[in-house]
Design a protein around this motif. Structure first.
Motif, PDB file in Angstrom:
ATOM      1  N   UNK A 278       0.839  -1.200   0.000  1.00  0.00           N
ATOM      2  CA  UNK A 278       0.000   0.000   0.000  1.00  0.00           C
ATOM      3  C   UNK A 278       0.872   1.247   0.000  1.00  0.00           C
ATOM      4  N   UNK A 279       1.896   1.242   0.843  1.00  0.00           N
ATOM      5  CA  UNK A 279       2.768   2.411   0.943  1.00  0.00           C
ATOM      6  C   UNK A 279       3.523   2.650  -0.362  1.00  0.00           C
ATOM      7  N   UNK A 280       3.910   1.569  -1.023  1.00  0.00           N
ATOM      8  CA  UNK A 280       4.618   1.710  -2.292  1.00  0.00           C
ATOM      9  C   UNK A 280       3.683   2.242  -3.373  1.00  0.00           C
ATOM     10  N   UNK A 281       2.462   1.698  -3.433  1.00  0.00           N
ATOM     11  CA  UNK A 281       1.496   2.137  -4.442  1.00  0.00           C
ATOM     12  C   UNK A 281       1.041   3.564  -4.188  1.00  0.00           C
ATOM     13  N   UNK A 282       1.070   3.988  -2.916  1.00  0.00           N
ATOM     14  CA  UNK A 282       0.602   5.327  -2.558  1.00  0.00           C
ATOM     15  C   UNK A 282       1.713   6.359  -2.576  1.00  0.00           C
ATOM     16  N   UNK A 283       2.956   5.860  -2.686  1.00  0.00           N
ATOM     17  CA  UNK A 283       4.119   6.761  -2.632  1.00  0.00           C
ATOM     18  C   UNK A 283       4.153   7.539  -1.319  1.00  0.00           C
TER      19      UNK A 283
END
Length: 314
Positions: A278-283
Motif C-alpha cells: 500500500x505504501x509503495x502504491x501510494x508513494x
C-alpha cells in the motif's frame, strides 16, 4: 482739610492700589490653595482611569490593552462563528470573517484565535484547521488558504465507543473511505472513469443508486477535487476528469487511517506485505516498522476503521 493733607492721603492710596486688594502674603496663600485643589482634581481623574490599567487582559505572556469582558466577547463570537459555519453549505470560515468580528481591534486576531482554539478543544472537542491547496501533481508544497474547517479532536476510545451515535453517516463515511483509498493507492490521482469501474465491481452503480449524488456531495464539501485532463493516445485526443483528495480530506483524514481501513477490509487473510504494498502504491510512508505491532494491537482492540483524532464529519 488742607491741601497738604489731601495730597498725602492720595499718594497713600496710589501706593496701596485698589481698595480691598489682598496683600502679597494673602495672594501667596490663595495661590497655594488653588494648586492643592488642582492636585486633588488630577488625582481623582487618575483614579477614574486606574481600573482600565489594572484590569488589562493577559493571554499567555501578552498583556492586551482591552478589558477582559470585551476580549471574552470576541472569543465567544469567534467560537460561535466557527460552529455555525460548520453547518453551512461550504462548512468553512474565513480569516477575514473572524477579523470582521473584531472591528477596529484586528491587532488582537492572533490572541483571540488562540483562545478560541483552546475553548473549542476543551468544551466541544474540535479545532479549526486551515485548508491547504496543492499543485496539480499533488507533490508540490502545500499552501495555506486562510480558510478553516472544524475537525474533531476526540480521543480514539471515545470515537469507538457507544457514546457517539453516527446515525446515517456511517454509510457515507464508508463510501468516502473507499473512494479515498482507491485514489491514494494510485499515487494520489485516479481517472473518474476508472473510479466508476471500481464502483461497478463493488455493485455501487446498480439501478436506483445515488452514487453520483454522493460524489457531488463529497465534491461540494471539498473531500474530493476534480480537474480536467486533455491528452493524446492511439485513438486521438481524449478528455478525462482526474479525481484527487480534496482540501478537507487532507485536513481531517490522516493517510495512516486509510492504510488501516484497507488492512481491515482484507481482514486476517491479508498478506504480510500488504502494508508495504500500500505504501509503495501510494508513494507514502505512514509508519515505521517498529510501530506496526502497536497498530495491530490497537486494531485488535476493536478500533473502528477510519477513526482517529480527526474524525470524518459529513
Amino acid at each position: 482739610m488742607d491741601e497738604d493733607d489731601y495730597e498725602s492721603r492720595g499718594s497713600s492710596q496710589k501706593s496701596n492700589g485698589k481698595r480691598g486688594a489682598p496683600s502679597s502674603s494673602q495672594s501667596h496663600s490663595s495661590g497655594s490653595q488653588k494648586r492643592v485643589m488642582r492636585d486633588i482634581d488630577d488625582d481623582s481623574d487618575q483614579d477614574d482611569h486606574a481600573p482600565k490599567t489594572i484590569r488589562a487582559t493577559t493571554v499567555g505572556s501578552k498583556v492586551l490593552d482591552i478589558l477582559p469582558e470585551d476580549f471574552e466577547r470576541f472569543v465567544k463570537d469567534t467560537v460561535r462563528l466557527a460552529i455555525f459555519s460548520s453547518h453551512s453549505e461550504a462548512a468553512t470560515v474565513k480569516r477575514d470573517d473572524i477579523k470582521a468580528l473584531l472591528g477596529t481591534h484586528t491587532r488582537l486576531y492572533d490572541s483571540v484565535f488562540e483562545k478560541a482554539q483552546e475553548r473549542l478543544r476543551k468544551v466541544f472537542g474540535m479545532e479549526m484547521a486551515e485548508l491547504t491547496t496543492k499543485g496539480r501533481s499533488g507533490k508540490n508544497e502545500e499552501k495555506g488558504t486562510k480558510t478553516y474547517i472544524l475537525r474533531s479532536t476526540l480521543p480514539l476510545d471515545l470515537l469507538g465507543s457507544e457514546s457517539l451515535d453516527w446515525e446515517d453517516q456511517l454509510e457515507d463515511q464508508g463510501l468516502l473511505m473507499v473512494i479515498l483509498s482507491l485514489i491514494m493507492v494510485r499515487e494520489g490521482v485516479i481517472f473518474e472513469s476508472h473510479l466508476k469501474q471500481h464502483f461497478r465491481r463493488l455493485m455501487l452503480m446498480e439501478e436506483g443508486s445515488d452514487i453520483d449524488k454522493k460524489m457531488d456531495m463529497f465534491l461540494k464539501k471539498r473531500y474530493i477535487e476534480k480537474s480536467k485532463l486533455e491528452y493524446l493516445d492511439e485513438s486521438g485526443e481524449k478528455i478525462e476528469m482526474e479525481v484527487r483528495w480534496g482540501a478537507r480530506a487532507r485536513a481531517e483524514i490522516p493517510e495512516e487511517n486509510v492504510v488501516r481501513f484497507i488492512e481491515e477490509i482484507f481482514g486476517p487473510e491479508a498478506p504480510k506485505t500488504l502494508r508495504a504494498s500500500i505504501e509503495k502504491a501510494s508513494n507514502i510512508r505512514t509508519k515505521t516498522t517498529d510501530s506496526n505491532d502497536a497498530d495491530a494491537a490497537e486494531a485488535s482492540n476493536g478500533t473502528p476503521c477510519g477513526s482517529s483524532s480527526n474524525a470524518i464529519r459529513l
